[in-house]
Every structure is written in C-alpha cells, then in structure tokens.
Design an enzyme around this catalytic site. Structure first.
Site, PDB file in Angstrom:
ATOM      1  N   HIS A 187     -16.646 -47.998 -46.425  1.00 10.47           N
ATOM      2  CA  HIS A 187     -16.443 -48.713 -47.687  1.00 10.47           C
ATOM      3  C   HIS A 187     -17.114 -47.985 -48.834  1.00 10.47           C
ATOM      4  O   HIS A 187     -16.615 -47.972 -49.957  1.00 10.47           O
ATOM      5  CB  HIS A 187     -16.997 -50.143 -47.573  1.00 10.47           C
ATOM      6  N   ARG A 293       0.300 -43.572 -38.317  1.00 13.38           N
ATOM      7  CA  ARG A 293      -0.226 -43.130 -37.020  1.00 13.38           C
ATOM      8  C   ARG A 293      -0.695 -44.365 -36.226  1.00 13.38           C
ATOM      9  O   ARG A 293      -1.862 -44.752 -36.293  1.00 13.38           O
ATOM     10  CB  ARG A 293      -1.410 -42.191 -37.218  1.00 13.38           C
ATOM     11  N   ARG A 328       5.295 -44.124 -36.469  1.00 14.91           N
ATOM     12  CA  ARG A 328       5.258 -43.172 -35.360  1.00 14.91           C
ATOM     13  C   ARG A 328       4.713 -43.904 -34.141  1.00 14.91           C
ATOM     14  O   ARG A 328       3.652 -44.523 -34.203  1.00 14.91           O
ATOM     15  CB  ARG A 328       4.362 -41.979 -35.679  1.00 14.91           C
ATOM     16  N   GLU A 427       7.152 -30.979 -33.735  1.00 14.45           N
ATOM     17  CA  GLU A 427       5.806 -30.394 -33.661  1.00 14.45           C
ATOM     18  C   GLU A 427       5.636 -29.509 -32.440  1.00 14.45           C
ATOM     19  O   GLU A 427       4.550 -28.998 -32.188  1.00 14.45           O
ATOM     20  CB  GLU A 427       4.727 -31.477 -33.758  1.00 14.45           C
ATOM     21  N   ASN A 450       0.570 -29.894 -38.258  1.00 11.18           N
ATOM     22  CA  ASN A 450      -0.735 -29.768 -37.588  1.00 11.18           C
ATOM     23  C   ASN A 450      -0.539 -29.285 -36.153  1.00 11.18           C
ATOM     24  O   ASN A 450      -1.238 -28.395 -35.678  1.00 11.18           O
ATOM     25  CB  ASN A 450      -1.460 -31.122 -37.540  1.00 11.18           C
ATOM     26  N   ASP A 451       0.433 -29.882 -35.477  1.00  7.36           N
ATOM     27  CA  ASP A 451       0.691 -29.472 -34.099  1.00  7.36           C
ATOM     28  C   ASP A 451       1.645 -28.289 -34.023  1.00  7.36           C
ATOM     29  O   ASP A 451       1.474 -27.412 -33.182  1.00  7.36           O
ATOM     30  CB  ASP A 451       1.249 -30.653 -33.289  1.00  7.36           C
ATOM     31  N   ARG A 461      -5.871 -26.378 -32.206  1.00  2.00           N
ATOM     32  CA  ARG A 461      -6.264 -26.789 -33.556  1.00  2.00           C
ATOM     33  C   ARG A 461      -7.725 -27.210 -33.653  1.00  2.00           C
ATOM     34  O   ARG A 461      -8.263 -27.362 -34.740  1.00  2.00           O
ATOM     35  CB  ARG A 461      -5.319 -27.892 -34.081  1.00  2.00           C
ATOM     36  N   CYS A 498       4.954 -33.956 -42.581  1.00  2.00           N
ATOM     37  CA  CYS A 498       3.891 -34.964 -42.647  1.00  2.00           C
ATOM     38  C   CYS A 498       2.554 -34.459 -42.126  1.00  2.00           C
ATOM     39  O   CYS A 498       1.598 -35.218 -42.044  1.00  2.00           O
ATOM     40  CB  CYS A 498       4.303 -36.238 -41.924  1.00  2.00           C
TER      41      CYS A 498
HETATM   42  C1  PEP Z   1       1.022 -33.286 -36.994  1.00  2.39           C
HETATM   43  O1  PEP Z   1       0.899 -32.857 -35.849  1.00  2.39           O
HETATM   44  O2  PEP Z   1       1.263 -32.557 -37.990  1.00  2.39           O
HETATM   45  C2  PEP Z   1       0.863 -34.712 -37.254  1.00  2.39           C
HETATM   46  C3  PEP Z   1       1.138 -35.225 -38.428  1.00  2.39           C
HETATM   47  O3  PEP Z   1       0.417 -35.488 -36.238  1.00  2.39           O
HETATM   48  P1  PEP Z   1      -1.130 -35.573 -35.792  1.00  2.39           P
HETATM   49  O4  PEP Z   1      -1.947 -34.807 -36.806  1.00  2.39           O
HETATM   50  O5  PEP Z   1      -1.462 -37.013 -35.747  1.00  2.39           O
HETATM   51  O6  PEP Z   1      -1.101 -34.898 -34.460  1.00  2.39           O
HETATM   52 MG    MG Z   2       0.914 -34.183 -34.194  1.00  3.88          MG
END
Ligand code: PEP
Ligand code: MG
Length: 570
Positions: A187, A293, A328, A427, A450-451, A461, A498
C-alpha cells in the site's frame, strides 16, 4: 560518494537531505501484571486512541487523495474494531496476566507471521497493515508520539513505512522515500505512486545511510548515491529536468487516442494480477485488459473455487464497459507455485509441467476455472487465453474442455456466454513456427515475450549468468514476432504483445512496423508508450523495422534502435 542500486518503486528523481525514521525501540514489560482488569482497560484506551488517529488520517486521505485510497484506512478501522483481534489480545492478557502493550505486540507478531508466510505477495504485504495498527495502539499505551511529521524538505529513510505513515507524509516536504523492505504492490508503494513521490527499496539502507547525509536517487532505475559529487548532482539534475518535461508532455496527450503521428491507432491495454489492480486500470487510459494472470488467485492458501472465481472475473469484466478482459488460464509451474497443485521437483521446471500442460493434467481445477469464465462472460466482455501452448493438439484438447463445460452448464441450467473468443499466448518457439497453422484455429494471438525470449534463445529468464543472452532485441526473437504478426494478418485475427517488452519504447517502432496494433503492459507505462508512439508516422516505424531487420547481431540491433530513439529524445 557511495553508490548503490535499489529496487525502483515510484518514478522520479529525488535529491535532498535525509530524514531517517529510526524504529522506535519500545521495551515491553514481560512480567505478570498485578491487575488484569486494569490492563484490559489500558488496552481499550490504547485502541480508542488509535481509532481516533486513524479516523483523522482517513478524513485527510479522503480529501487529499480520494475515496479509493481512503479505503485503506477504512480497512484499518475495521481491523481496530475486529472482534477476533480484540478477543485474541484480551485472551492473551487474561490467560498470561500480561501487560497490555506486551499482549498487543505478541498477538501482532503471531498475525504478521501468518500473513508473511503466505505465498501471495499481496497477502504478505497485508502484514504491514497489521503492524501499522498494532504499533499505533502500543504507542498510545506507552504515551509515544504517533506522527512522524517532517518539518523541512527531505528524503525519508526508514526500515519500513506503514501505509498511514506514507499517507500522512507532506508531499511538499517529502521529496523521496527509501525503505529497507517493501515491494511494488505494498500500500505504501501504491500511495507513493499516487502522490508522485519517488521511491526505492534499498537493502540495508538504514546502515548505509546516516542521519543528515545528502542523497540523490532515481526512482526509475533504482540508482542511488550517498553524498554525491558535483558531477553526479549535475547529471541527476538533468535527469530530473528531462523527467519533468516528459511528464508534462505525456499530460498533453491525455484523452487523445493512442496513435502514430499520422493517426494509425495502437491499442494500449493493461496487465493485471488480481481484481484489486482494477483500481489503477479504471484511472488509466486503458479500456481493456490484455493479460489477467489468474495464477495469482491460486497462490493463496484458500482455494478459489468456481464461485469465488466467477465473482472475481465478473467484477473485473463489469468495470470495462468499453473494452474486454483477456483471462489467461492458470499458468502455474516454472517459477510460480501453488499449494493447490502437486508438482514433483523437476530438473528443468521451465521445460516441465507448466501452464496448459499442468491444466490438462488437473482437469477438475481447470474446468472449474473455465466454467467460472463462461459464466462471468454473461456480465461483460471476456476472452479466454491459454498459456505455454506448444502444439495444436494442446489447444484442441483445452478447447474441447470448454465445450464440455458449456454442455454441463447447459444441463445444469446455469447461464453462460456461448461466444467467448479463445486464443493462445505465443511464448514457445513451436507456437511461433506454427503460427500460420494456429491462426486457422485460434481467435487471437498474444505474444508473451518474457517466455518467448527464454525459449527461443534457450536462456533461462531467471538465470543471471545467461542474462546477457536473454533479450527481446535478438534478431531471432524479432523474426519470431514478425512471423506471428504475419500469420495473424494473413488470417485476419488480432495479435498483441503482453510481455514486459510491450512497454519498451525503443522496440516500439519495430513492433508497430511488424504490424502489432495491441500492446498490453503495466498501467504505469501507458502514458510514456503513448507519447513515444505519437512521435513517428507508421511509415517511419516501418522503415526502422526494416533497418533493424538487416542485422544478424543483437548488439547491432540494440545500437541502431538506441540511436534512432535518442534522436527523438525517447
Ligand atoms: C510472458 O511470458 O511474456 C508472459 C506475459 O507471461 P508470464 O510473464 O506470466 O510468464
Ligand atoms: Mg509466460
């Protein structure tokens, strides 16, 4: 001058003298109290004093920050009147003949430990709320000053800042905050962001920084310098001027559509992890959620059954009258665990039982989620998105389960939406390579960079040793995104990004040039991405994409994109 890096929490540059709030060393009398009735009375008076304080803070927050923020203190008032909590302290006093302050401190520790041990970051941070109210009661009992008002301009340094401390800070005097503990969803972090006070969390700051030191820090990258030299001060002054001028530039675009200079629209959407995040979404310019998420709902000890999920999804969808929420489905596994799934230890969790693989193995849990989504779809616009998809078969199997859920709901006479679009996260390299085939069966793509980066480059990662490999600027990743965008275009389905790189202003022209028209990110990035977007025409973005696509080496891509960004002061 000593320099460090902390965790950035709220953006902005701060340069000022330190005002250190030392933790009060309150000593407790652990001996038996001679008069238990008197201790009960002392506790009651302490609690009443705390209630009077919080009522004042509530009123002040209501007028300065608004209803949503004031709700934090409404919650504190409920805690102060909570029969369970009062009962626990009173029982402690009676059973152990304890002094009132000691009893409050012990009960508080027990409750804090329960919250701190929870897997969910949001719940963990609720321990701070318990500590806030119990410390206030104890201070009243002990007759200790309860406000930390500062009298001159300063950067506040503290072990931890309670929400009430943060809220009562005078924005005109407090120019920055550094704490030892805390996280992005506390917060205090939320309030600091709303008050626009730069904030970082710096490990061991209470010993690294002394009362009266001068400090300069950047809440965007987390860099901090104690007793900075003249050169550093000049550099950070320049950063501050740039930051201030950027903020006013961002404001100029408020209310206008997110588009390139020549009017090509790019939808900027929000990523959320729970229903509470909607508070920021509704205040932002995002009309839709590109990524919810949902696995975070499964990290609490309490299992979110179909009914509970239905309420959450419905509540989120109803707050997006002009847009939609992309839900998701559970993406547990990899680095995300849940007490509700039994996953054996794995040598390579990111290559293991994760995302859709896990859901197809835990059909009951998966179906409960699908049913909740189908039902919530009656009340607002929803899309379903499957994570970690590698094969068409996985998608078909998951879709089959949706059909099964629909049949069940129909049989049970429960209302549901029959027309919810179903898409996938791209991904895995397999999904990117097969994008043209997937595009024939899915309703949309969302690229999870990200993946996608980690799987494309085989660079974990989470592993610092291979972080030099892990980059969305790598030509292999850019080509993959291009393939997916092309497949989407050929088959006339929407495609978004995303992952975190959706908010990367330097990569933005490449994404736009590749045909991406939807980006989903943390809401705090939306104003700056919107601003960067409107600086170039579509044709310019396409040219940059073409130039960047010539390079085979990541470093060349990075240098080129950095150069063209700097030309526009991005
Ligand atoms: C991603 O993999 O880019 C993604 C948005 O999912 P997360 O980061 O939750 O694995
Ligand atoms: Mg992901």
């Amino acid at each position: 001058m000593m320099s460090y890096f902390g965790l950035p929490i709220a953006k902005g540059i701060a340069h000022n003298k330190i005002y250190k709030i030392e933790d009060l060393l309150i000593t407790f009398d652990e001996s038996s109290a001679s008069d238990v009735e008197k201790e009960l009375e002392i506790f009651k008076n302490g609690r009443m004093g705390a209630i009077a304080d919080v009522e004042k803070i509530y009123e002040k927050t209501l007028t300065t920050l608004g209803e949503n923020e004031a709700r934090i203190f409404e919650a504190h008032l409920s805690l102060l009147n909570d029969i369970e909590l009062i009962g626990q302290v009173e029982a402690y006093i009676k059973d152990k003949s304890a002094h009132a302050a000691y009893a409050v401190s012990e009960v508080s520790k027990q409750l804090e430990a329960i919250f701190t041990s929870m897997d969910n970051e949001y719940m963990r941070e609720r321990a701070a709320d318990i500590k806030d109210i119990t410390t206030r009661i104890i201070k009243h009992i002990k007759g200790v000053k309860t406000d930390n008002s500062v009298e001159e301009e300063c950067i506040v340094v503290a072990n931890d800042l309670t929400p009430s401390m943060t809220s009562s800070l005078d924005k005109n005097l407090v120019k920055g905050i550094i704490t030892e503990t805390g996280g992005k969803t506390s917060h205090s972090a939320i309030i600091a962001n709303l008050l626009e006070i730069p904030y970082i969390v710096l490990d061991r700051c209470m010993s690294l920084i002394n009362q009266g030191d001068t400090v300069v820090f950047d809440g965007t990258d987390g860099s901090v310098h104690v007793d900075p030299d003249e050169e550093t001060v000049v550099e950070y002054r320049k950063r501050q001027e740039e930051y201030e001028s950027l903020k006013s530039k961002y404001k100029e675009l408020e209310g206008l559509p997110a588009a390139t200079k020549d009017g090509e629209k790019v939808e900027l959407m929000a990523n959320i992890g729970n229903a509470e995040d909607m508070e920021f979404v509704v205040k932002s310019e995002a009309k839709s959620i590109g990524l919810f998420r949902t696995e975070f709902l499964f990290m609490d000890d309490e299992y979110p059954d179909e009914e509970k999920q239905f309420k959450i999804y419905k509540e989120v969808a109803e707050q997006l009258p002009e847009g939609y929420v992309t839900i998701r489905t559970i993406d547990i596994g990899g680095d995300k665990n849940s007490p509700h799934f039994d996953i054996a230890a794995e040598d390579n969790p990111f290559l293991g039982y994760r995302g859709i693989r896990l859901c197809l193995g835990e059909v009951e849990i998966f179906k409960a989620q699908l049913r909740a989504i189908l039902r919530a779809g009656v009340y607002g616009s929803i899309k379903i998105m499957f994570p970690m998809i590698a094969t068409i078969k996985e998608f078909m199997d998951a879709k089959e389960l949706i059909e099964e859920c629909k049949k069940e709901l129909k049989r049970e006479n429960i209302e549901y939406n029959d027309n919810i679009p179903v898409g996938i996260m791209v991904e895995t390299p397999a999904a990117a390579i097969m994008a043209d085939a997937f595009a024939k069966v899915v309703d949309f793509f969302s690229i999870g960079t990200n993946d996608l980066v980690q799987y494309t480059l085989a660079a974990d990662r989470m592993n610092k040793q291979v972080s030099y490999m892990y980059s969305a600027y790598d030509p292999a990743v850019i080509r993959s995104i291009g393939m997916v965008a092309q497949a989407a275009k050929m088959n006339n389905i929407p495609v978004s990004i995303c992952g975190e790189s959706a908010a990367d202003k330097t990569l933005l022209p490449v994404f736009v040039g590749l045909g991406i028209r939807h980006l989903s990110m943390s809401v705090s990035f939306i104003p700056e991405v919107k601003w960067a977007l409107h600086l170039r025409t579509l044709e310019e973005a396409e040219e940059i994409k073409n130039e960047a696509s010539v390079f085979y080496v990541k470093k060349d891509v990075e240098e080129y994109l950095k150069k063209v960004s700097e030309m526009l002061y991005i």
